[in-house]
Design an enzyme around this catalytic site. Sequence first.
Site, short mmCIF file in Angstrom:
data_model
loop_
_atom_site.label_atom_id
_atom_site.label_comp_id
_atom_site.label_asym_id
_atom_site.label_seq_id
_atom_site.Cartn_x
_atom_site.Cartn_y
_atom_site.Cartn_z
N SER A 18 0.82 -1.20 0.00
CA SER A 18 0.00 0.00 0.00
C SER A 18 0.86 1.26 0.00
O SER A 18 1.84 1.36 0.73
CB SER A 18 -0.89 0.00 1.24
N LYS A 42 -3.61 2.15 -2.26
CA LYS A 42 -3.28 3.28 -1.37
C LYS A 42 -4.30 3.42 -0.23
O LYS A 42 -5.49 3.27 -0.43
CB LYS A 42 -3.26 4.57 -2.20
N LEU A 71 -0.88 10.19 3.90
CA LEU A 71 -2.15 9.60 3.48
C LEU A 71 -2.93 10.44 2.48
O LEU A 71 -4.16 10.55 2.58
CB LEU A 71 -3.03 9.29 4.70
N ASN A 126 -4.78 -0.15 8.47
CA ASN A 126 -3.52 0.48 8.89
C ASN A 126 -3.74 1.20 10.22
O ASN A 126 -4.42 2.24 10.26
CB ASN A 126 -3.11 1.45 7.78
N CYS A 129 -2.04 5.15 12.28
CA CYS A 129 -2.52 6.54 12.28
C CYS A 129 -2.76 7.05 13.70
O CYS A 129 -3.14 6.29 14.58
CB CYS A 129 -3.85 6.64 11.54
N LYS A 164 -2.87 -4.11 9.96
CA LYS A 164 -1.50 -3.78 9.58
C LYS A 164 -0.80 -3.06 10.72
O LYS A 164 -1.17 -1.94 11.09
CB LYS A 164 -1.47 -2.94 8.31
N THR A 192 6.01 1.47 8.24
CA THR A 192 7.32 2.12 8.26
C THR A 192 7.79 2.43 9.70
O THR A 192 6.98 2.59 10.61
CB THR A 192 7.28 3.44 7.47
N GLY A 243 8.42 -5.15 4.58
CA GLY A 243 9.50 -4.35 5.13
C GLY A 243 10.84 -4.74 4.55
O GLY A 243 11.39 -5.77 4.89
N GLY A 244 11.32 -3.94 3.62
CA GLY A 244 12.67 -4.13 3.10
C GLY A 244 12.85 -5.23 2.09
O GLY A 244 13.97 -5.48 1.65
C1 LIG Z 1 5.54 6.39 -0.18
C2 LIG Z 1 4.94 5.38 0.77
C3 LIG Z 1 3.57 5.45 1.08
C4 LIG Z 1 2.98 4.53 1.94
N1 LIG Z 1 1.63 4.60 2.19
C5 LIG Z 1 1.04 3.67 2.98
C6 LIG Z 1 -0.37 3.67 3.20
O1 LIG Z 1 -1.11 4.49 2.65
N2 LIG Z 1 -0.91 2.72 4.03
C7 LIG Z 1 -0.12 1.76 4.63
O2 LIG Z 1 -0.64 0.91 5.36
N3 LIG Z 1 1.21 1.73 4.43
C8 LIG Z 1 1.81 2.65 3.63
N4 LIG Z 1 3.18 2.60 3.42
C9 LIG Z 1 3.97 1.55 4.07
C10 LIG Z 1 4.26 0.39 3.13
O3 LIG Z 1 3.06 -0.22 2.69
C11 LIG Z 1 5.15 -0.66 3.82
O4 LIG Z 1 4.47 -1.16 4.95
C12 LIG Z 1 6.47 -0.08 4.29
O5 LIG Z 1 6.97 0.83 3.35
C13 LIG Z 1 7.54 -1.16 4.53
O6 LIG Z 1 7.83 -1.90 3.36
P1 LIG Z 1 9.08 -1.59 2.38
O7 LIG Z 1 10.31 -1.56 3.22
O8 LIG Z 1 9.03 -2.70 1.38
O9 LIG Z 1 8.81 -0.25 1.79
C14 LIG Z 1 3.78 3.52 2.54
C15 LIG Z 1 5.15 3.45 2.24
C16 LIG Z 1 5.74 4.36 1.36
C17 LIG Z 1 7.21 4.23 1.05
#
Ligand SMILES: Cc1cc2nc3c(=O)[nH]c(=O)nc-3n(C[C@H](O)[C@H](O)[C@H](O)COP(=O)(O)O)c2cc1C
Lengths: 304, 243
Positions: A18, A42, A71, A126, A129, A164, A192, A243-244
């Site tokens: 997302s 998203k 968001l 999620n 928030c 989440k 994150t 994550g990563g």
């Molecule tokens: C630009 C960006 C926007 C994100 N928006 C959301 C979101 O709207 N809802 C959500 O649950 N997580 C959101 N995340 C978190 C990601 O879905 C994911 O949980 C997090 O980035 C860890 O994974 P990664 O290391 O592969 O990026 C966002 C991450 C990024 C980088």
Amino acid sequence: MKVRLKDIILKNPVIPASGTCGFGVEMSEWMDLNILGAISIKGTTREARQGNARPRIAECGATGMLNAVGLQNPGVEEVVRHEIPELRRLYDGPIIANVSGFSIEEYAYVCERIDKETDATILEVNISCPNVHNGGMAFGTSPEAAAEVTGAVKAATRKPVFMKLSPNVTDITSIARACVDAGADGLCLINTVLGMRIDIRHRKPVLANRYGGYSGPGVLPIALRMVNQVSKACPGTPIIGCGGVSSEEDVIEMMMAGASAVEIGAAGLRNPKACQTIIEALPRAMKELKIEHLEDIIGIVNNE
Amino acid sequence: MKQNKWHLLSNERIAERVWKMVLTGDVSGIVPGQFVELLVPGHYLRRPISVCDVDGDRLTLIYKTVGQGTVIMSQMRPDEKLDLLTCLGNGYDMSKAEDEVLLIGGGVGVPPLIYLAKKLREGGKRVHVVIGFNTKSEVFSEEMFLNLGCGVDVCTIDGSYGKHGVVTDVLKKSAPYYFACGPMPMLRAIVQTIGTNGQMSMEERMGCGVGICVGCSIETKNGMKRVCKEGPVFDVECLMLNV
Ligand SMILES: Cc1cc2nc3c(=O)[nH]c(=O)nc-3n(C[C@H](O)[C@H](O)[C@H](O)COP(=O)(O)O)c2cc1C
Ligand SMILES: Cc1cc2nc3c(=O)[nH]c(=O)nc-3n(C[C@H](O)[C@H](O)[C@H](O)COP(=O)(O)OP(=O)(O)OC[C@H]3O[C@@H](n4cnc5c(N)ncnc54)[C@H](O)[C@@H]3O)c2cc1C
């Protein structure tokens, strides 16, 4: 490569995360969406949101990035009327609708609208928030608040609910347990990691929002540890690991930690075709590691 | 969006902290005003750089060294392979240009105007260019515009080359339709001086460059727009520049 999330079958475990794939449709310009295991769209809120002030992206060397998008989304009515139906026209696999809220009522309302008006397959809630009714403390940082959101959402929908989780907590297992005990069908982690960068020349934070969410290769070890802890604390609950993850090996590692499927976020921003590349490389990696069915390795490190 | 491997032909310094890189690869579909996203070793996010020129299968980029990523770019040697995303963003809408067109650029906002000038000249337009720099050692591109048959005014803030002052000192109220790219204070001054009858390129920190993370969205009169997707070029009328 088939995996299951409860009763839902994914043709492979790879899911764009997302916030890193728009509403899915954007990616169809360079990728056949139907190769994906599922798509997590998203995060959606009740009203449209413009998000935070800019800059809202900061780099962290080779290890990843910070985001403070805040968001930004067109609001749930637009999402149920346009975004999900448009994605459905191009894609016949599972759609994971990611839901955000700033109050318990908002979470329940958004889930109810998506449940009623769309054929999204899974609701991914999620809870990173801030709760506006509780001094802005994130729902996902207290077991009670996390359970309260889970209960309210479960009452609003019959679709499977995956909570989440935020990694910004001392004990992720207590939050995970609280969600499962309140009826969550599955869990997704991690969101994150709260971070910061400073522009040392101008002596101020890089992000207008001061702090932002860290993601990318640097968080993989944290995500693996948390997924593993949660898989032990909540046996039988499907986990989407996130994550990563940046390669087919990372997918396998995340599944060995306890994940049934895997979301890919930042890696897809660096390489828009990351999910496709990983899906194409998985069979070979499986063969090399003598993995016949991916489902056989889920949480395998817990069998020691 | 296209993702391809590119072959570096040359990479040379053309002014103070300003470098010109020429690459060969798949140039198909690239239009003026678009940008590319370049992977830099040791860095996670790609670097957005404007398309400065396309000639045969050659792509030219002009960039300033500002931080680690662009410094590493300046150290790349011919024959290296680079990973680029191309055909990013919307580009300039040249159909709005009348017979006479004004291009206004500041610093490393000048490069995208070079390919634009070439296309406008090919379309038979009369093109006048006003470009501004801090000082003589930073000036570049004057000759490229002259070779394309454009009229050129160069301004330097310290008066060490060309006209003394900023680009808006040269602009007349009755200016024709314009295309501009440069730092935000310059763009605001342009609107104050000659109004909104033109298009401008916006610059913003980007996550993906391809429209999937909304990291670079700006508020416009038509709602939130992604600089990387609906931009980087916008009708000036739609922008909210706080002039
Ligand atoms: C630009 C960006 C926007 C994100 N928006 C959301 C979101 O709207 N809802 C959500 O649950 N997580 C959101 N995340 C978190 C990601 O879905 C994911 O949980 C997090 O980035 C860890 O994974 P990664 O290391 O592969 O990026 C966002 C991450 C990024 C980088
Ligand atoms: C659409 C577009 C076109 C551009 N065209 C050109 C061009 O033709 N020539 C040129 O010299 N520069 C151009 N820039 C600016 C260029 O992208 C930055 O100077 C470059 O990314 C700096 O990288 P760095 O590692 O040296 O700097 P650092 O400050 O170390 O970079 C850290 C992070 O911030 C980002 N960043 C820093 N400054 C900028 C900026 N001004 N805009 C966007 N992101 C930034 C980097 O990409 C990186 O992710 C353009 C920017 C955009 C958005």
